[in-house]
Design a protein around this motif. Structure first.
Motif, PDB file in Angstrom:
ATOM      1  N   MET A 290     -15.230  63.911 -31.884  1.00 42.63           N
ATOM      2  CA  MET A 290     -14.385  64.120 -32.155  1.00 42.63           C
ATOM      3  C   MET A 290     -14.649  64.398 -34.218  1.00 42.63           C
ATOM      4  N   ALA A 291     -14.394  65.883 -33.870  1.00 44.23           N
ATOM      5  CA  ALA A 291     -14.764  66.659 -35.541  1.00 44.23           C
ATOM      6  C   ALA A 291     -13.281  68.195 -35.673  1.00 44.23           C
ATOM      7  N   ILE A 292     -13.928  67.888 -36.882  1.00 47.31           N
ATOM      8  CA  ILE A 292     -12.883  69.519 -37.595  1.00 47.31           C
ATOM      9  C   ILE A 292     -13.647  70.830 -37.402  1.00 47.31           C
ATOM     10  N   ILE A 293     -13.161  71.370 -36.579  1.00 45.79           N
ATOM     11  CA  ILE A 293     -13.542  73.098 -36.657  1.00 45.79           C
ATOM     12  C   ILE A 293     -13.264  74.079 -37.257  1.00 45.79           C
ATOM     13  N   VAL A 294     -13.553  74.634 -37.716  1.00 45.53           N
ATOM     14  CA  VAL A 294     -12.593  75.668 -38.507  1.00 45.53           C
ATOM     15  C   VAL A 294     -13.325  76.813 -38.125  1.00 45.53           C
ATOM     16  N   ASP A 295     -12.025  77.762 -37.940  1.00 40.66           N
ATOM     17  CA  ASP A 295     -12.866  79.274 -37.325  1.00 40.66           C
ATOM     18  C   ASP A 295     -12.250  79.711 -38.188  1.00 40.66           C
ATOM     19  N   LYS A 296     -13.519  81.102 -38.201  1.00 41.85           N
ATOM     20  CA  LYS A 296     -12.923  82.115 -39.412  1.00 41.85           C
ATOM     21  C   LYS A 296     -11.487  82.322 -39.776  1.00 41.85           C
ATOM     22  N   LEU A 297     -11.587  81.183 -40.843  1.00 40.32           N
ATOM     23  CA  LEU A 297     -10.539  81.442 -41.575  1.00 40.32           C
ATOM     24  C   LEU A 297     -10.135  82.138 -42.726  1.00 40.32           C
ATOM     25  N   ASN A 298      -9.006  82.343 -42.200  1.00 46.17           N
ATOM     26  CA  ASN A 298      -8.567  83.383 -43.646  1.00 46.17           C
ATOM     27  C   ASN A 298      -6.883  83.239 -43.842  1.00 46.17           C
ATOM     28  N   TYR A 299      -7.422  83.336 -45.331  1.00 49.30           N
ATOM     29  CA  TYR A 299      -6.054  82.888 -46.490  1.00 49.30           C
ATOM     30  C   TYR A 299      -5.702  84.641 -47.035  1.00 49.30           C
ATOM     31  N   VAL A 300      -4.443  84.853 -47.138  1.00 49.35           N
ATOM     32  CA  VAL A 300      -4.196  85.644 -47.783  1.00 49.35           C
ATOM     33  C   VAL A 300      -2.947  85.644 -49.155  1.00 49.35           C
ATOM     34  N   TYR A 301      -3.039  84.890 -50.291  1.00 50.18           N
ATOM     35  CA  TYR A 301      -1.835  84.489 -50.662  1.00 50.18           C
ATOM     36  C   TYR A 301      -0.748  85.752 -51.566  1.00 50.18           C
ATOM     37  N   SER A 302      -0.094  85.749 -50.543  1.00 47.50           N
ATOM     38  CA  SER A 302       0.820  87.622 -51.569  1.00 47.50           C
ATOM     39  C   SER A 302       2.239  86.871 -51.940  1.00 47.50           C
ATOM     40  N   ASP A 303       2.720  87.164 -53.228  1.00 48.16           N
ATOM     41  CA  ASP A 303       3.290  87.015 -54.684  1.00 48.16           C
ATOM     42  C   ASP A 303       3.758  88.002 -54.704  1.00 48.16           C
ATOM     43  N   ALA A 304       4.776  88.676 -54.427  1.00 48.28           N
ATOM     44  CA  ALA A 304       6.067  90.022 -55.798  1.00 48.28           C
ATOM     45  C   ALA A 304       5.122  90.806 -55.635  1.00 48.28           C
ATOM     46  N   GLY A 305       4.337  91.730 -54.793  1.00 49.38           N
ATOM     47  CA  GLY A 305       3.222  92.864 -54.257  1.00 49.38           C
ATOM     48  C   GLY A 305       2.005  92.046 -54.804  1.00 49.38           C
ATOM     49  N   HIS A 306       1.911  91.558 -55.095  1.00 50.39           N
ATOM     50  CA  HIS A 306       0.679  91.404 -55.427  1.00 50.39           C
ATOM     51  C   HIS A 306      -0.883  90.336 -54.501  1.00 50.39           C
ATOM     52  N   GLN A 307      -1.369  90.671 -53.719  1.00 46.19           N
ATOM     53  CA  GLN A 307      -2.218  90.071 -52.537  1.00 46.19           C
ATOM     54  C   GLN A 307      -3.832  89.328 -52.931  1.00 46.19           C
ATOM     55  N   VAL A 308      -3.307  87.950 -52.850  1.00 46.10           N
ATOM     56  CA  VAL A 308      -5.519  87.544 -53.832  1.00 46.10           C
ATOM     57  C   VAL A 308      -5.932  87.121 -52.308  1.00 46.10           C
TER      58      VAL A 308
END
Ligand SMILES: Nc1ncnc2c1ncn2[C@@H]1O[C@H](COP(=O)(O)OP(=O)(O)OP(=O)(O)O)[C@@H](O)[C@H]1O
Ligand SMILES: [Mg+2]
Lengths: 271, 282
Positions: B1-19
């Protein structure tokens, strides 16, 4: 999660309004708020609204940010409007059951809402275009005369600046501590009230400890750089009125003049 | 068994700005691996590891732990957190109990273990990270920075996770403290076959201990190879503000000075062998 709360909100942009001296903005906002209460007729409100629109346009801040400032006071606003509508006596327009809506009541409610919105949007523009630091600087400078009556203006301004500076830091810290405790299996959602209050301790204790540590560090850092309070202290960026600021003051004066003229004229109009 | 990460995206969004902090991350982390993650400040390392125990929810993409989708709304994330232990950057800021021992008990207690089990685990964990017994019953706020760090790590270890993730655990420790801690991790890895994920700014640390290295840059994975392979891309690494372990540079210099040594060595041990071999061969 906690980062969504925007306190002392500032919108970064490069507009004439952003560049203005904070004192000018403070004075202008103050005068604007007073001007809203001088007259109670359509002409005056139209003039005030036009002025507000002009200022919003100049600030380059998206309109939705202005509206955001309105949300928290929405309930109070609706409440006052409803009260005004229900309890103002005058010529009845129509009545349902025991409730009578009068012409005067509607008019009152309408004015109330317009005033409220303009007041809040007006002051929101100031906070949106002025950094907290500028704001406290400006406030200190405007309130300086109060020093004569022994009000510790500098200290109060300093405290305000520090508090504002620390809000985002402590927010971030809280966020981090919550995450760290969740990672250790802490559960904040289940259980009865007492249990949930107890579950807050693993967050509150580290937060207080870190707040005190930061306060201590900052005090030491200030001390070691020879901070001695306000007496004889000069500023790295002293506030100086520039030509733009003077122009802005003239504009504000013009606005006031037009508003007063319009307001007096408006008193003789039928509505 | 394992950890499988598939096409992970993450966007921080605060007050109008997106990272966009993570962009199309796909990796498979098999059981029992010692994985190192390196990357420039702000490259998304901390953001990435917080996804692995469900603290952050992926903007898009999936993560599977032992074949189950951890983003699924019915998935028991509390259970997950007892299996995937996460030690944060500067974990000493999470201490809160009246004494060190109590604080380490917090994790196992939350797992619903009985008192005996809890205390046994706390005791073992504290011993594992090398906290001397006379510190067990003092307030955690009276400890030095390095001692606090160990206690905080023990707090996660006491939950006996299957996967242990550490975000720069050695920052601010003295050389001996650092070596002790890393040796301890290596031991856990070997004896309990624990999966270890180590985020570090020290090329030496990952070269010495990791079997595999992920190099992150601006939210993407730049390299995913063994330490030897990764550190053969010195140029690319330097371009993104990283580098190779010091010994690799030493070997390079020796070669430039005319010794016929190889330059692929990433640990002092290997370098020693290579240098001795060349010296004997002369
Ligand atoms: N809570 C947050 N809100 C908004 N943006 C964030 C937040 N946390 C991190 N970021 C942004 O996401 C990006 C990745 O940050 P992250 O903390 O994952 O970097 P890192 O690789 O761990 O850096 P370091 O080595 O300094 O710890 C950065 O550009 C950062 O500015
Ligand atoms: Mg980080």
């Amino acid at each position: 999660m906690l980062r969504d709360i925007t306190l002392g909100q500032y919108y970064q942009a490069n507009s004439r309004l952003h560049r203005l001296d904070p004192r000018v903005k403070l004075i202008a906002t103050f005068l604007y708020i007073i001007s809203l209460f001088l007259f109670k007729n359509i002409t005056a409100y139209v003039i005030a609204a036009l002025w507000l629109l002009l200022v919003i346009k100049m600030s380059k801040v998206p309109f939705k940010f202005m509206v955001k400032g309105l949300k928290p006071v929405m309930t109070i606003m609706i409440l006052t409007v409803v009260c005004n509508m229900l309890f103002t006596k005058g010529t009845p327009l129509f009545s349902v059951w025991k409730i009578t809506i009068t012409y005067e009541g509607l008019k009152m409610a309408f004015y109330m809402i317009v005033r409220f919105v303009m007041l809040i949007v007006g002051s929101t523009i100031m906070t949106l275009t002025t950094t907290p630091n500028q704001l406290t600087d400006g406030l200190e400078s405007v309130l300086k005369p109060l020093k004569k009556v022994k009000v510790p203006v500098h200290e109060v301004a300093m405290m305000m600046a520090i508090a504002l500076r620390f809000i985002p830091i402590l927010m971030e810290e809280t966020d981090k501590i919550i995450k760290a405790q969740i990672a250790r299996g802490a559960d904040f959602e289940s259980g009865n009230l007492l249990k949930r209050v107890k579950a807050m301790l693993p967050i509150l204790i580290p937060l207080f400890v870190s707040a005190f540590r930061r306060a201590n560090d900052l005090a030491m850092a200030m001390e070691s750089r020879c901070y001695r309070g306000g007496d004889g202290r000069t500023k790295m960026k002293p506030l100086i009125y520039k030509i733009e600021d003077k122009k802005a003051l003239v504009c504000v004066a013009l606005y006031l003049f037009v508003l007063v003229a319009g307001g007096i004229a408006g008193n003789y109009l039928p509505i | 068994m394992a950890i499988i990460v598939d096409k992970l995206n993450y966007v921080y969004s605060d007050a109008g700005h997106q990272v966009q902090a993570l962009q199309d991350i796909s990796v498979v982390i098999p059981d029992g691996q010692f994985l190192g993650i390196i990357g420039h400040t702000g490259s998304g390392k901390s953001t990435f590891i917080q996804h692995l125990n469900g603290l952050l929810k992926a903007s898009s993409g999936n993560i599977y732990y032992n074949g189950e989708d951890i983003c699924h709304k019915d998935y028991d994330r509390k259970q997950l957190r007892s299996k995937v232990g996460l030690v944060f950057q500067y974990p000493e800021h999470q201490l809160f109990e009246a004494d060190v021992f109590q604080d380490v008990c917090f994790g196992p207690k939350n797992l619903g273990l009985d008192r005996k089990q809890t205390e046994l685990r706390a005791f073992t964990a504290l011993r594992q990270v090398g906290v001397p017994e006379d510190l067990f019953y003092v307030s955690p706020f009276e400890l030095s920075g390095g001692q606090k760090r160990r206690v905080a790590i023990a707090g996660v270890l006491a939950m006996e996770p299957e996967v242990l993730i550490l975000d720069e655990p050695t920052a601010g420790l003295d050389p001996k403290g650092r070596d002790d801690l890393l040796d301890q991790l290596a031991k856990l890895h070997k004896e309990r076959n624990m999966t270890i994920i180590l985020v570090s700014h020290s090329m030496e640390d990952v070269a010495n201990y990791a079997e595999r290295i992920l190099v992150m840059d601006k939210g993407k994975i730049l390299f995913d190879q063994t330490p030897k392979e990764v550190f053969s891309h010195v140029k690319e690494l330097e371009e993104i503000g990283l580098g190779a372990p010091q010994v690799t540079y030493v070997m390079q210099e020796l070669k430039n000075k005319g010794f016929s040594v190889g330059t692929k060595m990433t640990t002092i041990e290997e370098a020693k062998v290579e240098i001795l071999k060349v010296l004997k061969g002369r």
